[in-house]
Design a protein around this motif. Structure first.
Motif, PDB file in Angstrom:
ATOM      1  N   ALA A 486      47.049 -55.009 -53.546  1.00 21.76           N
ATOM      2  CA  ALA A 486      47.307 -56.371 -53.056  1.00 21.76           C
ATOM      3  C   ALA A 486      47.591 -57.336 -54.203  1.00 21.76           C
ATOM      4  O   ALA A 486      48.568 -58.100 -54.175  1.00 21.76           O
ATOM      5  N   ASP A 487      46.727 -57.332 -55.253  1.00 22.85           N
ATOM      6  CA  ASP A 487      46.927 -58.260 -56.367  1.00 22.85           C
ATOM      7  C   ASP A 487      48.266 -58.025 -57.055  1.00 22.85           C
ATOM      8  O   ASP A 487      48.971 -58.980 -57.432  1.00 22.85           O
ATOM      9  N   THR A 492      53.628 -59.886 -58.250  1.00 24.00           N
ATOM     10  CA  THR A 492      55.060 -59.612 -58.353  1.00 24.00           C
ATOM     11  C   THR A 492      55.867 -60.606 -57.533  1.00 24.00           C
ATOM     12  O   THR A 492      56.916 -61.113 -57.990  1.00 24.00           O
ATOM     13  N   ILE A 493      55.394 -60.905 -56.320  1.00 28.23           N
ATOM     14  CA  ILE A 493      56.106 -61.881 -55.487  1.00 28.23           C
ATOM     15  C   ILE A 493      56.069 -63.258 -56.155  1.00 28.23           C
ATOM     16  O   ILE A 493      57.078 -63.984 -56.195  1.00 28.23           O
ATOM     17  N   HIS A 494      54.915 -63.603 -56.700  1.00 30.92           N
ATOM     18  CA  HIS A 494      54.796 -64.884 -57.413  1.00 30.92           C
ATOM     19  C   HIS A 494      55.765 -64.930 -58.596  1.00 30.92           C
ATOM     20  O   HIS A 494      56.461 -65.929 -58.826  1.00 30.92           O
ATOM     21  N   ALA A 565      50.568 -65.840 -53.601  1.00 29.00           N
ATOM     22  CA  ALA A 565      51.809 -65.590 -52.869  1.00 29.00           C
ATOM     23  C   ALA A 565      52.257 -66.844 -52.142  1.00 29.00           C
ATOM     24  O   ALA A 565      51.445 -67.708 -51.790  1.00 29.00           O
ATOM     25  N   PRO A 566      53.540 -66.980 -51.894  1.00 30.14           N
ATOM     26  CA  PRO A 566      54.035 -68.130 -51.126  1.00 30.14           C
ATOM     27  C   PRO A 566      53.617 -68.028 -49.665  1.00 30.14           C
ATOM     28  O   PRO A 566      53.433 -66.944 -49.126  1.00 30.14           O
ATOM     29  N   THR A 567      53.487 -69.174 -49.026  1.00 29.86           N
ATOM     30  CA  THR A 567      53.142 -69.191 -47.613  1.00 29.86           C
ATOM     31  C   THR A 567      54.386 -68.953 -46.772  1.00 29.86           C
ATOM     32  O   THR A 567      55.524 -68.993 -47.263  1.00 29.86           O
ATOM     33  N   ALA A 568      54.157 -68.713 -45.470  1.00 28.40           N
ATOM     34  CA  ALA A 568      55.281 -68.520 -44.553  1.00 28.40           C
ATOM     35  C   ALA A 568      56.144 -69.776 -44.501  1.00 28.40           C
ATOM     36  O   ALA A 568      57.379 -69.703 -44.395  1.00 28.40           O
ATOM     37  N   ALA A 569      55.520 -70.943 -44.611  1.00 30.04           N
ATOM     38  CA  ALA A 569      56.287 -72.196 -44.581  1.00 30.04           C
ATOM     39  C   ALA A 569      57.156 -72.326 -45.828  1.00 30.04           C
ATOM     40  O   ALA A 569      58.302 -72.796 -45.757  1.00 30.04           O
TER      41      ALA A 569
END
Length: 1288
Positions: A486-487, A492-494, A565-569
């Motif tokens: 998860a981390d 990576t997404i960040h 991570a970014p939110t859905a919004a």
């Protein structure tokens, strides 16, 4: 008691392992959860307003559409699971017609509840169509007043439209709904007669009838709502362009998204084409060839588990309702699945059938598994390394992210292949001959059987099992490391987001968009809402300086990645802003979203925007890790069959038609070693279907049906699996016990070998997950195997009991095979010991039980069949069955039937072992005696010996009055046969003196009795030979350990030193050496072992001097004859040998012997086949034990005739008379000579084994050796042993 410190307790707990040896041969566990995943905003996008992007209208409409989508899914579940109520309604007999009104009322109340659900669907679809149309019209105004629609908004529109299409399709397909409605309307008419103010109800009823009877009512209503006020061509064209591009570029990460696009695309085309405005504008933006290629590449589209859609069929059917689509003849001429030409159908079949792609799928699975495990190991190494290099850390975590995305793509592609193959199978039912054992035609089978049961070949079932196992194994592997990766995924997404907004956008702002203020503002908004400017605050100062220094030399800013991570919004807004940059907010922009048609953005920048745009949609699925894996591994649709249940008019199909059970059954029947470990995988389909029934469809009755089928199937599975396991191990054992020389002599010996199979993984399964329960498969298999072994033992004994005694060799061989199979299986599975099961079947559990089932059967068989009907051949030492019909036919049970695995496993091995068993089936001899000794053992063999000896005693008692009758029938005086009468005269004289004509039956009974006594004694002789060989082998094995040596005269000698035996010395020396060691953990146990060695030494030495069974039997017979000595061996009154008036036993036997020898002249084979050589053994033994051997050899009638014949032959030779003087007596004389040789042989054996000092019997020593005669009183009984010493 002092409290344990927390640190020590935690350290102690860390030493415990919760893992066991259970292999992973099942899919991931089904979690009963209905929480919303990260792909939807948990706060309904209320945080979008914080970014000041003027998306409030879009967000409000988006939330409204999402709510409608959730409601629509529930409506679709109601329609899909709808079952006719009319079938369950009772029908009143004529005698109860007066209750018709009550029945109508009750029926109306029942149906009204179901119709209320249909009314709710009718109202909901009207409301949903109106809101969707209003939402589309909001964004189709010529003037641009609001921002939107966003990409998320477009997806919500497509999803809602897909739900409406599915509802329409379900309403059209469910024939039970109009049927129930017609009954409902009829009952309403009957019931509402007495009601008031029913006009509104009638109007509502009429509206519902129109809705149900109009095929495309929902779509027609949507069309009316869309074009009521304002044209929506622009937004519809945007949706079509978005769908076409997503399909062509494969931008949908999950297969459900792709199927949604395929289902709504033909409907969107119809709606756009039906516009009153410029309907051809669509084909300017999207060439018709692109649409045709999409429709042709997917002629069938999965819609529901057992329902499929066809774009061609939808277009053709809707052309009747939307005339403008008829102009597009190229679209309407697309063939439906059932209209495909044979060659095209074959091409599509190659595309849809998994069997044609399994090689590539297998390679993908193996490659991904290796690389995913490698990525996990790299991540594990990274986490265990302190102060790891940042670039290496970024590379490892980025690789982990790429592997997760690749895993999602593989799972999505594989699951879609199963969906699409099922849809293809449903569209192409089986038309070939059904491979059934019955003679029924294809027309007699249900439609569901034609599309499922008989529509999958063996190879297709194999590949389907393989692919399902790949999906479940990859899913389990990815779910196990959910928290571990998860981390890394979040970091990576960040990093991806920050790299784009801080570096890529910064470069674009400095170059491409420097002079474009509007676009620069949008890019700045993107950086504002997603840039993490504080990413460096968590780094040490020294690292920050080095990072800043390296950043100055690099191309862009360096930022410290964080697991944020970014939110859905945020994703939602970023996608919208990128869309705004590319399209400029113009819905009518020609070309596609990223087609660059008329755009001033350079190609490279456009590609970067496009790449990041679609990565954003992946981010949400990666963040929603466990939900995504569960979605992609869900195969519950393979069980559902609601449409075919209705069309076939049955309550439920048999399990043979259930695809999950078909897969399990194929694995078990195929005997494929590589596939066997996947046998539990199809049960995960039941888990998935049960989850869908409860959580998605929310229907308890469906879960109950699944649970009932699973209960039945799992019981059947365990039974068949155990049968397969038992067959394999039985075949393995039988193959190993085959004679190697037999296999070497064969050209096709390979057919007797057994291909290895791996059951070890299944034997370790203690936690099989099934419908929320945990089942210990290992204990079920062990329990079943214990039962099967006992059933097999029972069958073998039943089979032996239905045959004669000659089958004992076959019984031993089959028991050896079963025992060896038990030994092989016991290495992998804990089951009851074979000796325990054998003793249970033999009813020999009690410590005081000595008569086993087998011993009782052997004794019963000897008593009823063997002794009366078998005859002895002294030359071959064998008993054979007499060819004459027995006096009393032996009634035996029929041979029980059993499957091949109760014999040797396979038919080939059965045939091989049967060929060996037939060699011993027609006689009884030494091999059979070995089998009896090994099977009965030292526990039951003495009981059988005693029973046979009692039989001798009883037979002698039975013969006593018969012999007395023969004695009385003898003449008072019979002299010696005169030599001058010749053979003819002697035979005539014997016939006159032994006039037992009226005693023929008595003579036959006496001869049969003597024969049985002789058979028992000879049987004891064979047993004695076998036991001596067994004892010799036992002595050779134990003597070196006991310090014994064979002496010159056969006596056993001890070592000269007189000390302890070698085994005792060995344990004593070992014990003293071990106990003297200070580190010995348990010296007492070693001392106990030394004492046990001394006890074993005494026990084995005491059993060395075993006696002789034959000598014991002769002694017993001698004791049994004691009470008849006065009658059968009377002392002569004169004190001299009584020659003429004697009526002793030898005289009776002599008369009987010459009688049946004389009869052999008339019927040469008759007496021989009835009596055999046992008569001589019985008669001579009695004569010998009565001390009458010399009398018999002197005065036997046949001996006298032979003497006369010899003298006569000499006199003829001297006088040269006719050489045929004995013509007519040759056969009799030859029989007499054979009888004399046999008698001499018997007497010589008796003298060797039981020498007599007197004419009386002998007693028995404790060792079993005869004690030469001292007189004693004796009573022979089954409950009294022979005396061990006599009284002089």
């Amino acid at each position: 008691m002092a409290a344990v410190p927390v640190e020590e307790a935690i350290a102690a707990l860390s030493t415990f392992s919760l893992e066991d040896e259970q292999p992973e041969v099942q899919g991931p566990a089904v979690l009963v959860s209905i929480e919303r995943g990260a792909t939807n905003s948990p706060v309904e996008y209320s945080d979008v307003n914080a970014y000041r992007l003027s998306l409030s209208e879009d967000t409000k409409a988006l939330n409204q559409l999402n709510t409608l989508v959730q409601e629509g899914k529930e409506m679709a579940s109601v329609l899909y699971t709808y079952r006719s109520c009319v079938k369950a309604l009772p029908q009143l007999p004529n005698s109860m017609k007066h209750s018709q009104a009550d029945l109508y009322l009750e029926t109306y109340q029942v149906l009204d509840l179901e119709m209320s659900r249909l009314r709710e669907i009718q109202r909901w679809q009207a409301s949903a169509s109106s809101k969707l149309a209003a939402d589309m019209q909001r964004f189709s105004r010529p003037e641009r007043r609001i921002n939107g629609p966003t990409t998320t908004h477009l997806w919500s529109m497509l999803k809602l439209l897909d739900i409406l299409v599915q509802l329409n399709h379900l309403k059209n397909a469910k024939a039970s709904i109009p049927n129930d409605f017609s009954w409902y309307k009829r009952t309403f008419t009957q019931v509402s007669i007495q009601w008031q103010d029913i006009d509104s109800m009638r109007e509502e009823l009429d509206d519902l009838q129109i809705f149900l009877s109009t095929r495309w009512a929902i779509l027609l209503n949507l069309h009316v709502e869309m074009f009521r006020v304002n044209n929506v061509e622009d937004i519809l064209q945007v949706l079509i362009v978005f769908a076409v591009e997503s399909l062509e570029l494969d931008f949908a990460l999950l297969y459900p998204e792709r199927h949604i696009l395929l289902r709504v695309l033909p409907v969107l085309v119809v709606l756009v084409t039906s516009s009153e405005k410029d309907s051809e504008s669509l084909y300017k933006r999207v060439k018709i060839n692109r649409l045709i290629n999409i429709f042709k590449s997917d002629p069938v589209i999965p819609a529901f588990p057992d329902l499929h859609l066809s774009p061609a069929a939808i277009l053709k059917e809707l052309s009747m309702y939307f005339p403008k689509i008829s102009v597009q003849t190229r679209l309407l001429t697309l063939p439906a699945p059932h209209e495909l030409p044979p060659r095209e159908a074959l091409d599509y079949q190659r595309h849809y059938l998994i069997v044609n792609h399994i090689g590539a799928i297998r390679a993908e699975h193996d490659d991904f598994t290796i690389r995913f495990a490698s990525a996990i190991n790299q991540l594990l190494l990274l986490k265990s390394t302190d102060g790891a290099d940042i670039e290496w850390s970024k590379e490892v975590k980025g690789n982990m992210y790429d592997m997760v995305v690749e895993g999602f793509q593989l799972l999505s592609k594989w699951n879609a292949r199963i969906w699409e193959q099922c849809a293809w199978k449903f569209s192409r039912p089986c038309k070939d001959a059904v491979p059934s054992e019955s003679n029924e035609s294809l027309a007699s089978y249900s439609d569901y059987e034609k599309v499922v049961r008989y529509n999958y070949s063996a190879d297709e079932r194999k590949t389907l099992v393989e692919l399902v196992s790949y999906i479940k194994s990859i899913g389990s592997m990815m779910l196990r490391c959910d928290t571990f990766v998860a981390d890394a995924l979040w970091e990576t997404i960040h990093a991806e987001v920050q790299d784009f907004v801080q570096n890529t956008l910064a470069t674009m702002l400095r170059t491409t968009f420097r002079k474009k203020k509007d676009l620069s503002r949008i890019l700045s908004d993107m950086r504002t809402l997603s840039a993490d400017w504080m990413a460096n605050t968590s780094k040490p100062e020294a690292e920050l300086q080095s990072v800043q220094h390296s950043g100055e030399e690099g191309k862009g800013n360096f930022f410290y990645p964080r697991p944020v991570a970014p939110t859905a919004a945020q994703v939602h807004c970023l996608q919208f802003l990128i869309y705004e940059v590319v399209s400029g907010g113009n819905l009518r922009k020609p070309g596609g979203l990223f087609g660059n048609s008329g755009s001033e953005i350079p190609v490279n920048d456009l590609k970067q925007l496009e790449s990041f745009f679609y990565k954003l949609s992946f981010f949400l699925h990666v963040l929603d890790y466990s939900v995504t894996v569960s979605t992609l591994t869900d195969l519950g649709f393979l069980w559902f069959r609601e449409f075919y249940l209705e069309s076939s008019r049955v309550i439920q199909f048999p399990i043979e038609c259930s695809l999950p059970w078909m897969l399990v059954e194929h694995v078990l029947e195929s005997q494929n070693a590589g596939l066997l470990e996947s046998v539990l995988i199809p049960f995960d389909i039941y888990n998935d279907s049960a989850q869908q029934a409860l959580v998605v469809l929310k229907q308890r009755f469906l879960y109950d049906e699944i649970e009932a089928e699973v209960d039945h199937c799992f019981d059947l599975f365990v039974s068949r699996l155990c049968d397969t396991i038992f067959t394999y191990y039985k075949s393995w054992a039988a193959s190993e016990l085959l004679d190697p020389s037999f296999l070497f002599a064969l050209d096709d010996g390979e057919k007797y070998s057994v291909q290895p199979m791996r059951f070890s993984a299944l034997f370790k399964m203690t936690r099989v997950k099934l419908l929320g329960r945990t089942i210990d498969l290992r204990s079920l298999i062990a329990e079943r195997m214990n039962k099967v072994f006992r059933e097999n033992l029972e069958f073998l004994f039943d089979r032996f009991e239905s045959q004669d005694l000659c089958a004992i060799v076959e019984l031993e061989k089959l028991l050896d095979i079963l025992k060896h199979a038990h030994e092989l299986l016991s290495k992998d599975l804990t089951i009851d010991s074979f000796s325990l099961m054998l003793n249970e079947i033999q009813e020999n559990i009690s410590l005081v039980s000595f008569s086993s089932r087998l011993a009782s059967q052997i004794w019963s068989e000897m008593q009823r069949d063997f002794l009366p009907n078998f005859i002895l051949c002294n030359t071959t030492q064998r008993f054979i069955r007499s060819s004459k019909v027995p006096l009393v036919p032996v009634q035996k049970p029929s041979v029980p039937y059993a499957k091949p695995n109760f014999y040797c496993g396979t038919p080939d091995l059965n045939s091989a072992h049967q060929s060996f068993a037939r060699l011993y089936s027609s006689f009884f001899g030494i091999p059979h005696m070995f089998s009896i000794v090994r099977l009965l053992g030292s526990r039951s063999l003495p009981w059988l010996i005693r029973a046979l000896l009692d039989h001798i005693s009883n037979k002698i008692t039975t013969l006593e009055p018969m012999i007395t009758g023969l004695q009385e029938a003898l003449p008072k005086s019979i002299g010696l046969l005169p030599f001058d009468s010749g053979v003819t005269g002697c035979m005539r004289l014997v016939k006159e003196n032994l006039n037992w004509g009226s005693k023929s039956e008595l003579k036959a009974e006496v001869l049969r009795g003597i024969k049985e006594i002789g058979s028992v004694l000879y049987w004891m002789g064979l047993l004695d030979i076998v036991l001596r060989e067994v004892d010799t082998t036992h002595f050779m094995q134990t003597a070196p350990w006991l310090g014994l040596l064979p002496g010159a005269d056969g006596q056993i000698l001890h070592h000269q030193d007189g000390g302890d035996s070698p085994v005792v010395n060995l344990f004593k020396s070992a014990t003293s050496a071990i106990v003297s060691n200070p580190g010995c953990p348990s010296p007492t146990s070693f001392c106990t072992m030394s004492k046990q060695a001394e006890a074993a030494d005494l026990l084995y030495k005491a059993n060395m001097n075993t006696g002789s069974v034959l000598e014991y039997a002769l002694a017993f017979t001698s004791a049994a004859l004691d009470k008849y000595c006065s009658k059968w061996s009377a002392a002569p009154k004169t004190g001299f040998v009584d020659i003429t008036t004697s009526k002793d036993f030898y005289r009776i036997y002599s008369g009987l012997q010459i009688g049946y020898l004389e009869e052999s002249d008339q019927a040469p084979s008759n007496n021989r086949e009835v009596l055999g050589d046992s008569v001589a053994w019985g008669g001579c033994t009695i004569i010998y034990l009565l001390g009458q051997q010399l009398h018999f050899e002197l005065f036997d009638f046949s001996y006298q005739v032979l003497n006369v014949a010899e003298v006569e032959a000499i006199s003829v030779a001297q006088t040269h008379k006719n050489p045929h003087f004995n013509q007519g007596w040759e056969v009799v004389l030859e029989a007499m000579k054979k009888a004399r040789r046999l008698n001499n042989h018997v007497f010589s054996m008796l003298k060797a084994r039981c020498p007599l000092e007197d004419k009386v019997a002998c007693a028995i020593k404790q060792s079993g050796a005869p004690l030469h005669r001292i007189k004693f009183e004796n009573t022979v009984s089954a409950f009294e042993t022979l005396p061990q010493k006599g009284v002089s």
